[in-house]
Design a protein around this motif. Sequence first.
Motif, PDB file in Angstrom:
ATOM      1  N   LEU A   1       0.827  -1.200   0.000  1.00 44.85           N
ATOM      2  CA  LEU A   1       0.000   0.000   0.000  1.00 44.85           C
ATOM      3  C   LEU A   1       0.867   1.258   0.000  1.00 44.85           C
ATOM      4  N   PHE A   2       1.931   1.256   0.797  1.00 43.85           N
ATOM      5  CA  PHE A   2       2.835   2.408   0.837  1.00 43.85           C
ATOM      6  C   PHE A   2       3.468   2.661  -0.532  1.00 43.85           C
ATOM      7  N   TYR A   3       3.882   1.604  -1.216  1.00 47.12           N
ATOM      8  CA  TYR A   3       4.493   1.772  -2.534  1.00 47.12           C
ATOM      9  C   TYR A   3       3.490   2.297  -3.549  1.00 47.12           C
ATOM     10  N   LEU A   4       2.267   1.820  -3.501  1.00 44.75           N
ATOM     11  CA  LEU A   4       1.228   2.331  -4.396  1.00 44.75           C
ATOM     12  C   LEU A   4       1.013   3.832  -4.192  1.00 44.75           C
ATOM     13  N   LEU A   5       0.935   4.248  -2.939  1.00 40.31           N
ATOM     14  CA  LEU A   5       0.714   5.656  -2.627  1.00 40.31           C
ATOM     15  C   LEU A   5       1.904   6.506  -3.073  1.00 40.31           C
ATOM     16  N   ALA A   6       3.116   5.990  -2.855  1.00 42.44           N
ATOM     17  CA  ALA A   6       4.314   6.716  -3.282  1.00 42.44           C
ATOM     18  C   ALA A   6       4.343   6.858  -4.798  1.00 42.44           C
TER      19      ALA A   6
END
Length: 360
Positions: free
Chosen positions: A62-67
């Motif tokens: 999820l963090f990578y998607l948001l980044a």
Amino acid sequence: MSDPIKKEKLNYDFIDSLRFIAIITIVLEHTYMWPEPKFFKDVMEQSIQLFTMQVFKFGTILFYLLAGFLIGDKIHTTTSLQYLKRRFDGTFKPWLFWIIVFLILIYANLLVVYLKGSWSPMFEKPIWGLANQIYDIIVKTSFWFILNFLGSISLLLIFRKYLYKYQLGIFLGICSVFYSINLYHEWIYSTHTTAIFGFVFYLWLGVILHKYFKEFNEWIKRRSVIILGLAATITLIISCWESYYLINANIQGDPYNTLRFSNIIYSLVCFLFLYRLGNPKWIKKLNPRSSTYGIHLIHFIIIMQILPQIFNPLKIGPEGKTSFELVILQYVRFFIVYLASYFIVYVINKFDKIKWIVGQ
């Protein structure tokens, strides 16, 4: 002029809400105390452990998607070097600062033990000891994320010319799936903390999400929350099953590895489900944009350096605990760690001269 402003606000509400949820999943995962032996054999005990470790396993992807979404938002208004410099200032410098703090606390504890007469290789072989501690922090704690994250961004920007080509997405997707397959064969070291090429695909996916955000919004609004929730439940069960299989196959790596194929699907479905649920207004009041990264940097230090000072004198540990008791202990530890981390970040953000140490 009103439409672009409205769209930008919607983007950041969506990001901040999911940031808040993602950091909670990360802290929850890290506050679990593993028993000895590590995995339960009883079916009921193992089922509880499987569910506990898997249900919040979507946070990293999820963090990578948001980044990636943020990269897509900025990529057309800045050069690659300017973007990396801003990321360096906002992420690497705070990361380095808290690693130094972590090392100071580790050495302070070891010095107390050493002065009491216990032998420590950290002082007998200082260079080896320091190098070993730095390696452990970077590879075996939550601090792995930032180097992998910055490396993934750098790799994506190298291919900036092909950023919106589906061929790049296929190539990066294959790289990620390679790590999923590698879990079963151990061709290379399989921990997700060293998966240099394993997470770039999700950054790219976030960039693509930004490009087609209007279309995505129209599509997701037509999806049923109940159906998406059911899909999340089904993929959760499948992810638990894969971990169960890997445990019983006695693989050398982590059976809860983030890059398991089932967990990848589960994480993406959770993203769709959480996005469809919307943005709770109360989350915005906690200002996740200015607190999330600081919590990520600080929470593991509290877990390793502060929690033992609380629980060890009380003789509270995983020994002899049932799986359900470990879950209760996990949530007690989580609330202590999360609240302490949030409070520290909140105080630091009050002082402009030092707020850089918790980044953005």
